[in-house]
Write a protein that holds these residues in place. Structure first.
Motif, PDB file in Angstrom:
ATOM      1  N   PRO A  45      40.143  47.480  41.697  1.00 58.27           N
ATOM      2  CA  PRO A  45      40.315  48.940  41.028  1.00 58.27           C
ATOM      3  C   PRO A  45      39.055  48.726  39.917  1.00 58.27           C
ATOM      4  CG  PRO A  45      42.433  48.045  40.905  1.00 58.27           C
ATOM      5  CD  PRO A  45      41.408  46.908  41.706  1.00 58.27           C
ATOM      6  N   LEU A  46      38.710  47.834  39.465  1.00 57.79           N
ATOM      7  CA  LEU A  46      37.697  48.111  38.212  1.00 57.79           C
ATOM      8  C   LEU A  46      36.241  47.652  38.556  1.00 57.79           C
ATOM      9  CD1 LEU A  46      39.960  46.763  35.267  1.00 57.79           C
ATOM     10  CD2 LEU A  46      39.569  49.095  36.146  1.00 57.79           C
ATOM     11  N   SER A  47      36.192  47.084  39.916  1.00 54.36           N
ATOM     12  CA  SER A  47      34.876  46.638  40.134  1.00 54.36           C
ATOM     13  C   SER A  47      33.945  47.849  40.139  1.00 54.36           C
ATOM     14  CB  SER A  47      35.046  46.215  41.788  1.00 54.36           C
ATOM     15  OG  SER A  47      35.435  44.906  41.897  1.00 54.36           O
ATOM     16  N   GLU A  48      32.722  47.708  39.562  1.00 55.23           N
ATOM     17  CA  GLU A  48      31.673  48.913  39.492  1.00 55.23           C
ATOM     18  C   GLU A  48      32.109  49.679  38.430  1.00 55.23           C
ATOM     19  OE1 GLU A  48      30.865  50.113  43.366  1.00 55.23           O
ATOM     20  OE2 GLU A  48      30.347  48.038  44.072  1.00 55.23           O
ATOM     21  N   SER A  83      33.493  35.529  31.847  1.00 58.17           N
ATOM     22  CA  SER A  83      34.354  36.174  32.906  1.00 58.17           C
ATOM     23  C   SER A  83      35.915  36.437  32.111  1.00 58.17           C
ATOM     24  CB  SER A  83      34.510  35.093  33.892  1.00 58.17           C
ATOM     25  OG  SER A  83      35.382  33.865  33.589  1.00 58.17           O
ATOM     26  N   VAL A  84      36.476  37.631  32.822  1.00 60.42           N
ATOM     27  CA  VAL A  84      37.758  38.098  32.400  1.00 60.42           C
ATOM     28  C   VAL A  84      38.744  37.997  33.435  1.00 60.42           C
ATOM     29  CG1 VAL A  84      38.581  40.209  31.345  1.00 60.42           C
ATOM     30  CG2 VAL A  84      36.128  39.755  31.122  1.00 60.42           C
ATOM     31  N   ARG A  85      39.675  37.329  33.252  1.00 59.64           N
ATOM     32  CA  ARG A  85      40.934  37.579  34.073  1.00 59.64           C
ATOM     33  C   ARG A  85      41.395  38.948  34.595  1.00 59.64           C
ATOM     34  NH1 ARG A  85      45.767  34.541  32.817  1.00 59.64           N
ATOM     35  NH2 ARG A  85      45.988  34.906  35.253  1.00 59.64           N
ATOM     36  N   ARG A  86      41.377  38.952  35.972  1.00 61.01           N
ATOM     37  CA  ARG A  86      41.621  40.014  36.555  1.00 61.01           C
ATOM     38  C   ARG A  86      43.011  40.863  36.279  1.00 61.01           C
ATOM     39  NH1 ARG A  86      44.311  41.656  40.904  1.00 61.01           N
ATOM     40  NH2 ARG A  86      44.719  39.740  41.328  1.00 61.01           N
ATOM     41  N   ALA A  92      46.089  45.932  31.181  1.00 62.41           N
ATOM     42  CA  ALA A  92      45.579  46.398  30.124  1.00 62.41           C
ATOM     43  C   ALA A  92      45.141  48.053  30.336  1.00 62.41           C
ATOM     44  CB  ALA A  92      44.576  45.995  29.227  1.00 62.41           C
ATOM     45  N   THR A  93      44.396  48.000  31.291  1.00 63.05           N
ATOM     46  CA  THR A  93      43.698  49.473  31.538  1.00 63.05           C
ATOM     47  C   THR A  93      44.799  50.502  31.851  1.00 63.05           C
ATOM     48  OG1 THR A  93      41.572  48.392  32.351  1.00 63.05           O
ATOM     49  CG2 THR A  93      41.920  50.396  33.291  1.00 63.05           C
TER      50      THR A  93
END
Ligand SMILES: [Zn+2]
Length: 117
Positions: A45-48, A83-86, A92-93
């Protein structure tokens, strides 16, 4: 997709709006066309949609559980190794969107905007 004419109701900027809708359109295309010439990668979902604060490249999925700078990961030209855990990031988003979309103020504005006439 149509945008609301009420700019005060916007919670995302035009760039993010366009990126999300381009992604939706891309995901609705038949897989045969999308995968021609390249492996069929799973989209997240948050890629790019999130970007490196150092070089501005996209943060993309790394392995199965982390987002990290694509430039650092693929070319090694960015020094940002954060790096951020997915899962916590995606939760949170969603929480931010849920909070923003379901406040009484926005619910009232939504009802006024889309009231049946
Ligand atoms: Zn970077």
């Amino acid at each position: 997709m149509s945008r609301s004419s009420r700019s005060d109701l916007r919670i995302v900027d035009d760039q993010l709006w366009d990126a999300v809708h381009m992604e939706i359109e891309q995901r609705q295309r038949p897989q045969a066309k999308a995968s021609r010439g390249r492996p069929n990668r799973k989209k997240h979902p948050l890629s790019e949609l999130i970007h490196c604060s150092v070089c501005g490249s996209n943060y993309t999925i790394s392995g199965t559980d982390y987002y990290r700078c694509a430039d650092q990961k693929e070319r090694g030209t960015c020094g940002n190794t954060v790096s951020v855990r997915r899962e916590p990031l995606e939760h949170a988003t969603v929480a931010v969107f849920r909070h923003s979309l379901f406040s009484p103020e926005h619910a009232r504005a939504f009802a006024e905007e889309f009231a049946l006439k």
